[in-house]
Design a protein around this motif. Sequence first.
Motif, mmCIF file in Angstrom:
data_model
loop_
_atom_site.group_PDB
_atom_site.id
_atom_site.type_symbol
_atom_site.label_atom_id
_atom_site.label_comp_id
_atom_site.label_asym_id
_atom_site.label_seq_id
_atom_site.Cartn_x
_atom_site.Cartn_y
_atom_site.Cartn_z
ATOM 1 N N GLN A 49 -23.662 -21.638 -45.730
ATOM 2 C CA GLN A 49 -22.792 -21.418 -46.883
ATOM 3 C C GLN A 49 -21.862 -20.252 -46.577
ATOM 4 O O GLN A 49 -22.251 -19.308 -45.882
ATOM 5 C CB GLN A 49 -23.601 -21.126 -48.153
ATOM 6 C CG GLN A 49 -24.464 -22.289 -48.620
ATOM 7 C CD GLN A 49 -25.250 -21.949 -49.869
ATOM 8 O OE1 GLN A 49 -25.425 -20.785 -50.212
ATOM 9 N NE2 GLN A 49 -25.730 -22.975 -50.561
ATOM 10 N N GLY A 50 -20.651 -20.325 -47.086
ATOM 11 C CA GLY A 50 -19.677 -19.262 -46.851
ATOM 12 C C GLY A 50 -18.674 -19.175 -47.986
ATOM 13 O O GLY A 50 -18.378 -20.173 -48.658
ATOM 14 N N ILE B 26 -18.782 -13.419 -47.765
ATOM 15 C CA ILE B 26 -20.199 -13.636 -47.504
ATOM 16 C C ILE B 26 -20.396 -14.956 -46.764
ATOM 17 O O ILE B 26 -19.715 -15.938 -47.021
ATOM 18 C CB ILE B 26 -20.973 -13.638 -48.840
ATOM 19 C CG1 ILE B 26 -20.738 -12.317 -49.571
ATOM 20 C CG2 ILE B 26 -22.453 -13.867 -48.626
ATOM 21 C CD1 ILE B 26 -21.320 -12.305 -50.957
ATOM 22 N N GLY B 27 -21.389 -14.963 -45.859
ATOM 23 C CA GLY B 27 -21.752 -16.184 -45.162
ATOM 24 C C GLY B 27 -21.073 -16.385 -43.828
ATOM 25 O O GLY B 27 -21.229 -17.450 -43.228
ATOM 26 N N TRP B 28 -20.336 -15.381 -43.340
ATOM 27 C CA TRP B 28 -19.625 -15.503 -42.063
ATOM 28 C C TRP B 28 -20.164 -14.474 -41.070
ATOM 29 O O TRP B 28 -20.408 -13.328 -41.427
ATOM 30 C CB TRP B 28 -18.124 -15.291 -42.240
ATOM 31 C CG TRP B 28 -17.488 -16.289 -43.149
ATOM 32 C CD1 TRP B 28 -17.319 -16.189 -44.492
ATOM 33 C CD2 TRP B 28 -16.954 -17.562 -42.782
ATOM 34 N NE1 TRP B 28 -16.715 -17.308 -44.993
ATOM 35 C CE2 TRP B 28 -16.469 -18.173 -43.974
ATOM 36 C CE3 TRP B 28 -16.824 -18.250 -41.580
ATOM 37 C CZ2 TRP B 28 -15.880 -19.424 -43.976
ATOM 38 C CZ3 TRP B 28 -16.239 -19.500 -41.589
ATOM 39 C CH2 TRP B 28 -15.773 -20.069 -42.778
ATOM 40 N N HIS B 29 -20.345 -14.891 -39.831
ATOM 41 C CA HIS B 29 -20.683 -13.964 -38.758
ATOM 42 C C HIS B 29 -19.408 -13.268 -38.271
ATOM 43 O O HIS B 29 -18.301 -13.611 -38.678
ATOM 44 C CB HIS B 29 -21.364 -14.704 -37.605
ATOM 45 C CG HIS B 29 -22.663 -15.346 -37.988
ATOM 46 N ND1 HIS B 29 -23.778 -14.628 -38.348
ATOM 47 C CD2 HIS B 29 -23.011 -16.664 -38.100
ATOM 48 C CE1 HIS B 29 -24.772 -15.453 -38.639
ATOM 49 N NE2 HIS B 29 -24.333 -16.705 -38.501
ATOM 50 N N GLY B 30 -19.570 -12.269 -37.421
ATOM 51 C CA GLY B 30 -18.418 -11.534 -36.917
ATOM 52 C C GLY B 30 -17.507 -12.396 -36.064
ATOM 53 O O GLY B 30 -17.911 -13.429 -35.521
ATOM 54 N N ALA B 31 -16.245 -11.968 -35.958
ATOM 55 C CA ALA B 31 -15.261 -12.715 -35.171
ATOM 56 C C ALA B 31 -15.624 -12.672 -33.691
ATOM 57 O O ALA B 31 -16.102 -11.660 -33.179
ATOM 58 C CB ALA B 31 -13.867 -12.160 -35.402
ATOM 59 N N GLU B 32 -15.375 -13.797 -32.991
ATOM 60 C CA GLU B 32 -15.614 -13.914 -31.558
ATOM 61 C C GLU B 32 -14.377 -14.501 -30.897
ATOM 62 O O GLU B 32 -13.460 -14.965 -31.579
ATOM 63 C CB GLU B 32 -16.835 -14.805 -31.287
ATOM 64 C CG GLU B 32 -18.096 -14.370 -32.016
ATOM 65 C CD GLU B 32 -19.222 -15.374 -31.844
ATOM 66 O OE1 GLU B 32 -19.446 -15.812 -30.700
ATOM 67 O OE2 GLU B 32 -19.862 -15.724 -32.853
ATOM 68 N N LEU C 175 -17.863 -22.890 -49.581
ATOM 69 C CA LEU C 175 -18.108 -23.903 -48.558
ATOM 70 C C LEU C 175 -19.609 -24.044 -48.356
ATOM 71 O O LEU C 175 -20.346 -23.043 -48.358
ATOM 72 C CB LEU C 175 -17.434 -23.521 -47.231
ATOM 73 C CG LEU C 175 -15.921 -23.292 -47.281
ATOM 74 C CD1 LEU C 175 -15.445 -22.703 -45.974
ATOM 75 C CD2 LEU C 175 -15.198 -24.595 -47.573
ATOM 76 N N GLN C 176 -20.046 -25.260 -48.170
ATOM 77 C CA GLN C 176 -21.447 -25.542 -47.874
ATOM 78 C C GLN C 176 -21.502 -26.650 -46.837
ATOM 79 O O GLN C 176 -20.927 -27.718 -47.021
ATOM 80 C CB GLN C 176 -22.219 -25.948 -49.120
ATOM 81 C CG GLN C 176 -23.698 -26.220 -48.846
ATOM 82 C CD GLN C 176 -24.495 -26.474 -50.109
ATOM 83 O OE1 GLN C 176 -23.946 -26.456 -51.208
ATOM 84 N NE2 GLN C 176 -25.778 -26.714 -49.972
ATOM 85 N N SER C 177 -22.197 -26.363 -45.719
ATOM 86 C CA SER C 177 -22.336 -27.343 -44.643
ATOM 87 C C SER C 177 -23.692 -28.019 -44.758
ATOM 88 O O SER C 177 -24.720 -27.361 -44.924
ATOM 89 C CB SER C 177 -22.191 -26.661 -43.278
ATOM 90 O OG SER C 177 -22.409 -27.580 -42.234
ATOM 91 N N ARG C 178 -23.671 -29.354 -44.664
ATOM 92 C CA ARG C 178 -24.903 -30.121 -44.699
ATOM 93 C C ARG C 178 -25.554 -30.238 -43.325
ATOM 94 O O ARG C 178 -26.636 -30.817 -43.207
ATOM 95 C CB ARG C 178 -24.623 -31.520 -45.250
ATOM 96 C CG ARG C 178 -24.251 -31.532 -46.731
ATOM 97 C CD ARG C 178 -25.392 -31.044 -47.585
ATOM 98 N NE ARG C 178 -25.069 -31.085 -49.009
ATOM 99 C CZ ARG C 178 -25.898 -30.702 -49.959
ATOM 100 N NH1 ARG C 178 -27.082 -30.231 -49.637
ATOM 101 N NH2 ARG C 178 -25.534 -30.762 -51.232
ATOM 102 N N ALA C 179 -24.896 -29.717 -42.295
ATOM 103 C CA ALA C 179 -25.432 -29.770 -40.937
ATOM 104 C C ALA C 179 -25.350 -28.370 -40.335
ATOM 105 O O ALA C 179 -24.406 -27.627 -40.585
ATOM 106 C CB ALA C 179 -24.660 -30.770 -40.074
ATOM 107 N N GLY C 180 -26.335 -28.003 -39.538
ATOM 108 C CA GLY C 180 -26.364 -26.695 -38.902
ATOM 109 C C GLY C 180 -27.779 -26.351 -38.489
ATOM 110 O O GLY C 180 -28.714 -27.148 -38.614
#
Length: 427
Positions: free
Chosen positions: A319-320, A300-306, A388-393
């Motif tokens: 978050q992921g 959960i929390g991830w977009h598709g691979a590029e 994982l949690q990012s404080r920036a985005g």
Amino acid sequence: MDDASPPLLVVGADRDGLRLRALRPLRPEALLRVWCRGIEVGRLALAGAVEAGAVLTLPIARLPCVPLPAMLRIAAAVEGPELAEPWPVASATEATALLGPPRPGIEDLRLEYGMLRGTGIERANGLLQPALHAVINGSTARAVQAELPVPLAEGGCAFRFALALEPADLTGSGIEVTLHAMGSREVLARFALGPSLPGAGRLAEIEARLLRLEQAGDALQSTGQAVLHRQLQMQQERIDAFIDAAATLLLDRLAGDESPAAALRRLIAAAAPEPEEAEPVAAAEGAEAVLAPRDPAFDIGWHGAEEDEGGAFRWMTLQGLLRNPAPLRPVAWVVLEVGHLYGAPAPVVEAGFDGTPCLVEAERRGPHHFSLRIVPPGGAMPCRLLRLQSRAGGSPLEDGVSGDERVLSIAVTGAAFHYAEAPAAPR
């Protein structure tokens, strides 16, 4: 050699102090002192005569809070004469190498209007750049805001800090906050607030465990729903293919010589696509398990691979979750390779093994490439989910950067779980 030149030469510096080489003999009663902006920071009394070529070590006891670079003068008195060329301390890292890791004392710790405030006192290293983090209720890690240090008269520095507490931090058993220096597991200070009931100290731990179990259950439920959705979608595609084949067969029977049964088998075989091959799964054996961006462990929390010219990558929202291929094996550390960033020049990421907060170390490997090393605080431990949690985005569409409406933070090009020990080989 000119007698007017300084009799000593600084040849290096380490945790023991400044290393000096005698260029000519020194008197046995000589007293060597180190000064920084008029403050004595170290001294060495010679026990006997020093011959030319001998190497002395002059210990450094403290450093004042002064602008960088800080110049260290070696002289018998503050007014001189100089016994060696001044030695520069250009950064806080060099000051730490001279004095060792700082351990500031925490004073005046108090709670004011939802803010935990206090004062840090570092009496040795005045060039300290304070960096603290807090662990709330044993499960949530949060950065502490610190002001610029101010000098102390005898050397060293003092700084004020503050931590914003959220309503969710206050549980039924109260709240417990521990303060740590960045990169250290040692507790600098502890703040607790709660009812004085028998066994109340265990309530926060039990609530943290229940929260981790709820989070793990939510992750498993979401994964099961995604698998069920894919299976239903595949089943519906096969039903649609069969209906199309049957309709085509009714038309072909009017003009073709092939028997209806053979035509039906041929059309179904041609219309139903072969099932897609499963994504490769990281091996759970050996000292490490390497995950590619297309690995199903990205939960959960991830977009598709590029892909771009640098290879495959995968954007994370704020978050992921990353599933451990071997959840029963103790994980020593996890390495995330970050190839792209959004919203910050460097990753600002918090991580945890299930519900246990971990230390995150970032190493720059390129203009936008960082390597994140995630280490559990108490040594190797089993881990089912890396949180994982990012404080920036942010969203490029909302920021007016592009038409991409997704929420982006960091783009991971690969991950690796490093285990404390490899499983025993089968006999």
